[in-house]
Design a protein around this motif. Structure first.
Motif, PDB file in Angstrom:
ATOM      1  N   GLN A 231      -4.547  13.142  -0.873  1.00  0.00           N
ATOM      2  CA  GLN A 231      -3.183  12.849  -0.465  1.00  0.00           C
ATOM      3  C   GLN A 231      -2.845  13.623   0.809  1.00  0.00           C
ATOM      4  O   GLN A 231      -3.454  14.654   1.103  1.00  0.00           O
ATOM      5  CB  GLN A 231      -2.210  13.198  -1.594  1.00  0.00           C
ATOM      6  N   VAL A 232      -1.861  13.133   1.566  1.00  0.00           N
ATOM      7  CA  VAL A 232      -1.568  13.673   2.892  1.00  0.00           C
ATOM      8  C   VAL A 232      -0.857  15.028   2.791  1.00  0.00           C
ATOM      9  O   VAL A 232       0.044  15.204   1.962  1.00  0.00           O
ATOM     10  CB  VAL A 232      -0.696  12.681   3.694  1.00  0.00           C
ATOM     11  N   ASN A 233      -1.243  15.948   3.651  1.00  0.00           N
ATOM     12  CA  ASN A 233      -0.585  17.246   3.754  1.00  0.00           C
ATOM     13  C   ASN A 233       0.889  17.037   4.119  1.00  0.00           C
ATOM     14  O   ASN A 233       1.192  16.355   5.107  1.00  0.00           O
ATOM     15  CB  ASN A 233      -1.293  18.069   4.846  1.00  0.00           C
ATOM     16  N   PRO A 234       1.835  17.602   3.352  1.00  0.00           N
ATOM     17  CA  PRO A 234       3.257  17.433   3.682  1.00  0.00           C
ATOM     18  C   PRO A 234       3.629  17.895   5.095  1.00  0.00           C
ATOM     19  O   PRO A 234       4.679  17.481   5.609  1.00  0.00           O
ATOM     20  CB  PRO A 234       3.964  18.288   2.621  1.00  0.00           C
ATOM     21  N   ALA A 235       2.784  18.708   5.715  1.00  0.00           N
ATOM     22  CA  ALA A 235       3.067  19.181   7.076  1.00  0.00           C
ATOM     23  C   ALA A 235       2.728  18.153   8.141  1.00  0.00           C
ATOM     24  O   ALA A 235       3.104  18.320   9.311  1.00  0.00           O
ATOM     25  CB  ALA A 235       2.267  20.465   7.342  1.00  0.00           C
ATOM     26  N   ASN A 236       2.031  17.059   7.765  1.00  0.00           N
ATOM     27  CA  ASN A 236       1.402  16.199   8.768  1.00  0.00           C
ATOM     28  C   ASN A 236       2.098  14.849   8.927  1.00  0.00           C
ATOM     29  O   ASN A 236       1.903  13.935   8.136  1.00  0.00           O
ATOM     30  CB  ASN A 236      -0.071  15.972   8.406  1.00  0.00           C
ATOM     31  N   ARG A 237       2.869  14.756   9.990  1.00  0.00           N
ATOM     32  CA  ARG A 237       3.550  13.511  10.333  1.00  0.00           C
ATOM     33  C   ARG A 237       2.605  12.503  10.979  1.00  0.00           C
ATOM     34  O   ARG A 237       2.570  11.327  10.606  1.00  0.00           O
ATOM     35  CB  ARG A 237       4.708  13.850  11.284  1.00  0.00           C
TER      36      ARG A 237
ATOM     37  N   ASP B  34       0.069  -5.924   3.315  1.00  0.00           N
ATOM     38  CA  ASP B  34       1.216  -6.737   3.715  1.00  0.00           C
ATOM     39  C   ASP B  34       2.469  -5.900   3.896  1.00  0.00           C
ATOM     40  O   ASP B  34       3.346  -6.244   4.695  1.00  0.00           O
ATOM     41  CB  ASP B  34       1.488  -7.797   2.642  1.00  0.00           C
ATOM     42  N   MET B  35       2.560  -4.831   3.116  1.00  0.00           N
ATOM     43  CA  MET B  35       3.718  -3.947   3.123  1.00  0.00           C
ATOM     44  C   MET B  35       3.204  -2.524   2.955  1.00  0.00           C
ATOM     45  O   MET B  35       2.106  -2.316   2.447  1.00  0.00           O
ATOM     46  CB  MET B  35       4.668  -4.288   1.969  1.00  0.00           C
ATOM     47  N   VAL B  36       4.010  -1.560   3.371  1.00  0.00           N
ATOM     48  CA  VAL B  36       3.586  -0.158   3.259  1.00  0.00           C
ATOM     49  C   VAL B  36       4.695   0.671   2.627  1.00  0.00           C
ATOM     50  O   VAL B  36       5.875   0.323   2.689  1.00  0.00           O
ATOM     51  CB  VAL B  36       3.195   0.444   4.624  1.00  0.00           C
ATOM     52  N   MET B  37       4.268   1.767   2.028  1.00  0.00           N
ATOM     53  CA  MET B  37       5.201   2.646   1.326  1.00  0.00           C
ATOM     54  C   MET B  37       5.036   4.089   1.781  1.00  0.00           C
ATOM     55  O   MET B  37       3.926   4.533   2.083  1.00  0.00           O
ATOM     56  CB  MET B  37       4.971   2.572  -0.179  1.00  0.00           C
ATOM     57  N   VAL B  38       6.160   4.789   1.794  1.00  0.00           N
ATOM     58  CA  VAL B  38       6.193   6.240   1.999  1.00  0.00           C
ATOM     59  C   VAL B  38       6.564   6.861   0.661  1.00  0.00           C
ATOM     60  O   VAL B  38       7.510   6.440   0.001  1.00  0.00           O
ATOM     61  CB  VAL B  38       7.215   6.628   3.078  1.00  0.00           C
ATOM     62  N   LYS B  39       5.811   7.887   0.259  1.00  0.00           N
ATOM     63  CA  LYS B  39       6.033   8.531  -1.037  1.00  0.00           C
ATOM     64  C   LYS B  39       5.714  10.023  -0.926  1.00  0.00           C
ATOM     65  O   LYS B  39       4.635  10.362  -0.428  1.00  0.00           O
ATOM     66  CB  LYS B  39       5.144   7.872  -2.091  1.00  0.00           C
TER      67      LYS B  39
ATOM     68  N   GLU C  57      -0.665  12.304  10.917  1.00  0.00           N
ATOM     69  CA  GLU C  57      -1.687  11.820   9.996  1.00  0.00           C
ATOM     70  C   GLU C  57      -1.132  10.709   9.113  1.00  0.00           C
ATOM     71  O   GLU C  57      -1.816   9.708   8.843  1.00  0.00           O
ATOM     72  CB  GLU C  57      -2.209  12.965   9.119  1.00  0.00           C
ATOM     73  N   ALA C  58       0.109  10.858   8.657  1.00  0.00           N
ATOM     74  CA  ALA C  58       0.728   9.824   7.837  1.00  0.00           C
ATOM     75  C   ALA C  58       0.826   8.512   8.605  1.00  0.00           C
ATOM     76  O   ALA C  58       0.562   7.432   8.061  1.00  0.00           O
ATOM     77  CB  ALA C  58       2.113  10.278   7.382  1.00  0.00           C
ATOM     78  N   LEU C  59       1.181   8.580   9.870  1.00  0.00           N
ATOM     79  CA  LEU C  59       1.284   7.364  10.679  1.00  0.00           C
ATOM     80  C   LEU C  59      -0.089   6.732  10.893  1.00  0.00           C
ATOM     81  O   LEU C  59      -0.215   5.496  10.915  1.00  0.00           O
ATOM     82  CB  LEU C  59       1.940   7.689  12.023  1.00  0.00           C
ATOM     83  N   ARG C  60      -1.124   7.544  11.021  1.00  0.00           N
ATOM     84  CA  ARG C  60      -2.477   6.988  11.142  1.00  0.00           C
ATOM     85  C   ARG C  60      -2.874   6.269   9.849  1.00  0.00           C
ATOM     86  O   ARG C  60      -3.534   5.224   9.881  1.00  0.00           O
ATOM     87  CB  ARG C  60      -3.491   8.095  11.463  1.00  0.00           C
ATOM     88  N   CYS C  61      -2.489   6.830   8.719  1.00  0.00           N
ATOM     89  CA  CYS C  61      -2.790   6.173   7.438  1.00  0.00           C
ATOM     90  C   CYS C  61      -2.106   4.810   7.345  1.00  0.00           C
ATOM     91  O   CYS C  61      -2.699   3.835   6.866  1.00  0.00           O
ATOM     92  CB  CYS C  61      -2.336   7.060   6.273  1.00  0.00           C
ATOM     93  N   VAL C  62      -0.865   4.740   7.809  1.00  0.00           N
ATOM     94  CA  VAL C  62      -0.146   3.467   7.793  1.00  0.00           C
ATOM     95  C   VAL C  62      -0.839   2.463   8.704  1.00  0.00           C
ATOM     96  O   VAL C  62      -1.068   1.299   8.318  1.00  0.00           O
ATOM     97  CB  VAL C  62       1.318   3.673   8.221  1.00  0.00           C
TER      98      VAL C  62
ATOM     99  N   SER D 223       0.819  -1.209   0.000  1.00  0.00           N
ATOM    100  CA  SER D 223       0.000   0.000   0.000  1.00  0.00           C
ATOM    101  C   SER D 223       0.855   1.262   0.000  1.00  0.00           C
ATOM    102  O   SER D 223       1.799   1.380   0.785  1.00  0.00           O
ATOM    103  CB  SER D 223      -0.902   0.010   1.241  1.00  0.00           C
ATOM    104  N   TYR D 224       0.497   2.198  -0.875  1.00  0.00           N
ATOM    105  CA  TYR D 224       1.043   3.549  -0.771  1.00  0.00           C
ATOM    106  C   TYR D 224       0.312   4.182   0.418  1.00  0.00           C
ATOM    107  O   TYR D 224      -0.642   4.926   0.262  1.00  0.00           O
ATOM    108  CB  TYR D 224       0.757   4.340  -2.033  1.00  0.00           C
ATOM    109  N   ALA D 225       0.767   3.849   1.601  1.00  0.00           N
ATOM    110  CA  ALA D 225       0.010   4.201   2.804  1.00  0.00           C
ATOM    111  C   ALA D 225       0.212   5.660   3.202  1.00  0.00           C
ATOM    112  O   ALA D 225      -0.724   6.321   3.658  1.00  0.00           O
ATOM    113  CB  ALA D 225       0.418   3.280   3.956  1.00  0.00           C
ATOM    114  N   ALA D 226       1.438   6.147   3.061  1.00  0.00           N
ATOM    115  CA  ALA D 226       1.744   7.533   3.417  1.00  0.00           C
ATOM    116  C   ALA D 226       2.191   8.256   2.153  1.00  0.00           C
ATOM    117  O   ALA D 226       3.381   8.460   1.911  1.00  0.00           O
ATOM    118  CB  ALA D 226       2.832   7.597   4.484  1.00  0.00           C
ATOM    119  N   LYS D 227       1.210   8.608   1.336  1.00  0.00           N
ATOM    120  CA  LYS D 227       1.497   9.297   0.075  1.00  0.00           C
ATOM    121  C   LYS D 227       1.106  10.762   0.237  1.00  0.00           C
ATOM    122  O   LYS D 227      -0.059  11.093   0.474  1.00  0.00           O
ATOM    123  CB  LYS D 227       0.719   8.664  -1.074  1.00  0.00           C
TER     124      LYS D 227
END
Length: 332
Positions: free
Chosen positions: A230-236, A252-257, A238-243, A199-203
């Motif tokens: 897509q996630v606000n670049p300011a939000n750390r 099964d796997m996650v991606m940061v982009k 929120e990205a972790l909640r998406c993951v 998953s592009y979990a934190a895009k």
């Protein structure tokens, strides 16, 4: 991890372990391997076509016959995973995006070809509607809104078509809510229990995607922007909640982009969740480095240095357009 405070100088001379190449390799904390690389490739219709992408020096759209040749060469270099991105004919781009789940669309034909001819190569796909959408968005557009739930239903059909074609890894890059759970249920119910989801979990809603949109023909068609999904670049956080959500739903796997501007997120994801974690060194990152290298402003070694940074940040692997060049450099 706590860092030990060394003894006072001269009892501790940190340069002792930097003195020779053998010593430096002996105590290296991170290592980059060819097996860590996933090669993103742009494909197009036709035969014998290698069409350069102007904003990505050294990258071309490939017709399927040349894709097979290049994929075979990549496999010989040790690259075991390839990710497909289609350049779709304008006539096939519609508001309902139906070409996305056509069994005989460009991507599905490429999957079948690669699995038949290079069965040892893992094939990853992209799941998003932007290559098929007349509006250039990752989701269906109604009025001025990118609608979530109807898009998820469309993405599920896309995922099932790719599974049927033989995909090894599904790569949902759309950032719609609930799409991982819906895909996992559908894929399991259809009997594709062994197909993995990366998953592009934190895009993030980044400005670094521009050359990619050129490569897939979406740049001039995008109406508005992608900030509502897509996630606000300011939000750390929120990205972790998406993951966390995507893992709970069956990824099964996650991606940061993107990658390098978000190495802090890579490290936090790996530390907090301990799951296979990937980063995408996106088109803008590649274009900056490649352009500077070609102009002599940076040395060739920055390619491997940039990829090693992902490993140091905790990533298990990297999607990068540098994959073939990096593989050759690692072997030399």
């Amino acid at each position: 991890m706590p860092v030990h405070t060394p003894a006072a100088f001269p009892a501790a001379r940190l340069r002792r372990l930097r003195r020779t190449s053998a010593l430096r390799d002996l105590v290296a904390e991170s290592a980059l391997r060819v097996q860590d690389l996933i090669w993103p490739v742009f494909i197009r219709e036709g035969e014998g076509i290698e069409e350069p992408v102007p904003s990505m020096p050294g990258v071309s759209r490939l017709s399927l016959d040349l894709l097979l040749i290049k994929a075979g060469e990549a496999l010989e270099l040790g690259i075991r995973t390839i990710c497909l991105f289609p350049y779709t004919d304008q006539a096939l781009r519609t508001e309902d995006c139906a070409e996305a789940w056509s069994p005989d669309n460009l991507t599905n034909r490429a999957i079948r070809m690669l699995k038949a001819e290079l069965p040892e190569m893992a094939v990853m796909t992209d799941i998003a509607l932007d290559p098929y959408n007349i509006n250039g968005h990752d989701g269906l557009v109604v009025g001025e809104e990118i609608v979530n739930d109807p898009t998820v239903k469309a993405l599920v059909k896309m995922a099932l078509a790719q599974c049927e074609a033989g995909a090894d890894i599904l790569g949902p890059s759309d950032m719609m809510d609930g799409r991982i759970a819906a895909m996992r249920r559908a894929v399991e119910s259809a009997g594709y229990k062994d197909v993995a989801i990366l998953s592009y979990a934190a895009k993030f809603a980044s400005g670094f995607y521009g050359p990619f949109r050129d490569a897939v023909g979406a740049s001039g068609r995008l109406v508005g922007d992608k900030k509502t999904y897509q996630v606000n670049p300011a939000n750390r956080l929120e990205a972790l909640r998406c993951v966390a959500r995507d893992l709970d739903e069956g990824a099964d796997m996650v991606m940061v982009k993107p990658g390098m501007p978000y190495l802090d997120i890579c490290r936090e994801v790996k530390d907090q969740f301990g799951v296979p974690t990937f980063a995408y060194q996106v088109s803008g990152e590649y274009a900056m480095l490649k352009g500077a290298m070609e102009n002599g402003w940076l040395g060739e070694h920055v390619m491997l240095e940039s990829l090693l940074a992902f490993k140091r940040a905790g990533c298990d692997g990297i999607l990068t357009y540098f994959a073939p060049d990096a593989a050759r450099a690692l072997k030399s």
